[in-house]
Enzyme design. Structure first.
Site, PDB file in Angstrom:
ATOM      1  N   TYR A 101       0.858  -1.193   0.000  1.00  0.00           N
ATOM      2  CA  TYR A 101       0.000   0.000   0.000  1.00  0.00           C
ATOM      3  C   TYR A 101       0.891   1.239   0.000  1.00  0.00           C
ATOM      4  O   TYR A 101       1.831   1.345   0.792  1.00  0.00           O
ATOM      5  CB  TYR A 101      -0.896   0.014   1.257  1.00  0.00           C
ATOM      6  CG  TYR A 101      -1.688   1.290   1.388  1.00  0.00           C
ATOM      7  CD1 TYR A 101      -2.975   1.384   0.878  1.00  0.00           C
ATOM      8  CD2 TYR A 101      -1.129   2.426   1.982  1.00  0.00           C
ATOM      9  CE1 TYR A 101      -3.692   2.565   0.963  1.00  0.00           C
ATOM     10  CE2 TYR A 101      -1.837   3.614   2.067  1.00  0.00           C
ATOM     11  CZ  TYR A 101      -3.118   3.670   1.547  1.00  0.00           C
ATOM     12  OH  TYR A 101      -3.821   4.843   1.619  1.00  0.00           O
ATOM     13  N   GLU A 189      -3.570   7.408  -4.045  1.00  0.00           N
ATOM     14  CA  GLU A 189      -3.321   6.111  -3.425  1.00  0.00           C
ATOM     15  C   GLU A 189      -3.085   5.025  -4.466  1.00  0.00           C
ATOM     16  O   GLU A 189      -3.764   4.995  -5.490  1.00  0.00           O
ATOM     17  CB  GLU A 189      -4.576   5.778  -2.600  1.00  0.00           C
ATOM     18  CG  GLU A 189      -4.530   4.518  -1.799  1.00  0.00           C
ATOM     19  CD  GLU A 189      -5.883   4.253  -1.126  1.00  0.00           C
ATOM     20  OE1 GLU A 189      -6.144   4.834  -0.061  1.00  0.00           O
ATOM     21  OE2 GLU A 189      -6.672   3.493  -1.697  1.00  0.00           O
TER      22      GLU A 189
END
Ligand code: GDP
Ligand code: MN
Length: 377
Positions: A101, A189
């Site tokens: 992530y 993101e």
């Protein structure tokens, strides 16, 4: 403003981040022909402004073009978190060896763009943050200098052991920061940032939210708005220049000024109620704005009562009163309306409302207590 994965990927690609190719389809036929064009296994992905598409069945691997068509037929029209899928992204499937992530957002606490990275990618980062926050590395960026090379390496170092992979990831992290700043984003993101068997890193998912206040100077970003993917009430509010945020409670709030709107919501909670929305009709009190506000509030089926709280300064109470009367003439409002007005032209406003059969309050406590009681009746 939220944008779709395929749009965020265009921005990421332009910044140099390795992103697999992809094309958007609106029909199963289109999905099939795109899959045929790529050859081999593809992934068919729902394009909605929401995460968790994988879990909801909106991300499917297809080994053949026919299978891509079948998946597209199932995914198009599907509801994910209340949003209807109108487009799918078709992209060649990747062989994944790890999922990380990588995200950056404007963090109010550190008052700076702040990176969060975790080797535990693919899943919800909120879950990682709640259960084992030590698996997340954070870094606040000083916007005067931007993300420095050693900082990008420090972030990548928590994700990978292999120095070559680490360097590639650090480069992608630096490029993500560029894309974030250049797009006027409040959040960008990559989840997951994958590694492949030969040690390449690639962004196979992309998400970005743009700060609405950045749009006026970035027409190419503003053009990415997809109103069909936004809640209709928010589109309507934006067009009527109202600031509106939908919430889950039952007391519909119509207030002038953001500070008073927040104070009103606090008081609703204090008296045991739950606000259905934040709504600021702004400084001007054009009756049309009041009509638009009431249309938006009454379109929410959870609303059991509508609470007006108006402090007249520049806003004239009589204008608001006329707006309320006009709105009830034009739309069939099935829930009770309670009103508190005070300030400029208060007497005229009370007269207008009384003539139309409303009783109005001047005390904020009284009106909120009354609204909360009605929301529970
Ligand atoms: P999200 O669920 O909305 O976050 O959508 P993602 O794009 O992140 O996809 C969810 C999951 O599907 C990823 O974490 C991967 O595990 C898987 N996935 C997505 N694309 C591919 C791919 O190209 N190959 C493989 N093997 N899995 C994929
Ligand atoms: Mn994802």
């Amino acid at each position: 403003m939220n944008i779709h994965e395929y749009q965020a990927k265009e921005r990421f690609r332009a910044a140099g981040i390795p992103v697999p190719p992809g094309e958007v389809a609106r029909t199963p036929d289109e999905a099939e022909s795109i899959a045929r064009g790529f050859g081999g296994t593809v992934v068919v992905k729902a394009q909605v402004h929401s995460g968790g598409r994988g879990k909801a069945g909106g991300v499917k691997l297809a080994k053949t073009p026919e299978e891509a068509r079948e998946h597209a037929a199932r995914i198009l029209g599907m509801q994910i978190k209340g949003l209807t899928v109108e487009r799918v992204l078709v992209t060649p499937a990747e062989d994944i060896t790890s999922e990380a992530y990588v995200g950056v957002l404007v963090d109010r606490k550190s008052q700076a763009p702040t990176f969060m990275v975790s080797a535990e990618g693919g899943v919800d980062i909120e879950e990682v943050a709640a259960t084992h926050p030590e698996a997340i590395r954070r870094l606040a960026v000083d916007p005067r200098y931007g993300l420095l090379p050693h900082q990008a390496l420090w972030l990548a170092n928590s994700l990978y052991d292999d120095p070559a992979v680490m360097k590639r990831a650090a480069k992608a992290i630096g490029q993500l920061y560029r894309a974030f700043v250049d797009s006027g984003a409040s959040m960008a993101e990559i989840n997951p940032l994958i590694t492949t068997a030969d040690g390449e890193v690639k962004a196979i998912d992309a998400k970005m939210s743009i700060d609405d206040n950045e749009l006026f100077r970035r027409p190419e970003v503003a053009a990415m708005r997809d109103t069909s993917a936004e809640p209709p009430s928010e589109t309507k509010a934006r067009e009527a220049s109202l600031s509106y945020v939908k919430l889950d409670g039952s007391v519909g709030c119509c207030v002038n000024g953001a500070g008073l709107a927040m104070a009103t919501m606090d008081l609703v909670k204090f008296y045991g109620g739950e606000p259905a929305n934040f709504l600021d009709i702004g400084g001007s009190s054009n009756p049309e704005k009041v009509v638009a506000a009431l249309e938006i509030i009454t379109s929410d089926p959870n609303v059991k009562v509508i609470l007006f709280n108006i402090f007249g300064g520049i806003t004239r109470c009589d204008d608001v009163a006329n707006g309320i009367v006009e709105a009830t003439r034009r739309i069939d409002i099935k829930v009770p309306i309670v009103i508190r007005l005070t300030g400029t032209n208060e007497e005229q406003a009370l007269e207008i409302l009384e003539r139309a059969g409303f009783s109005a309050f001047t005390s904020m406590d009284e009106v909120v207590e009354k609204a909360v009681a009605l929301s529970k009746a």
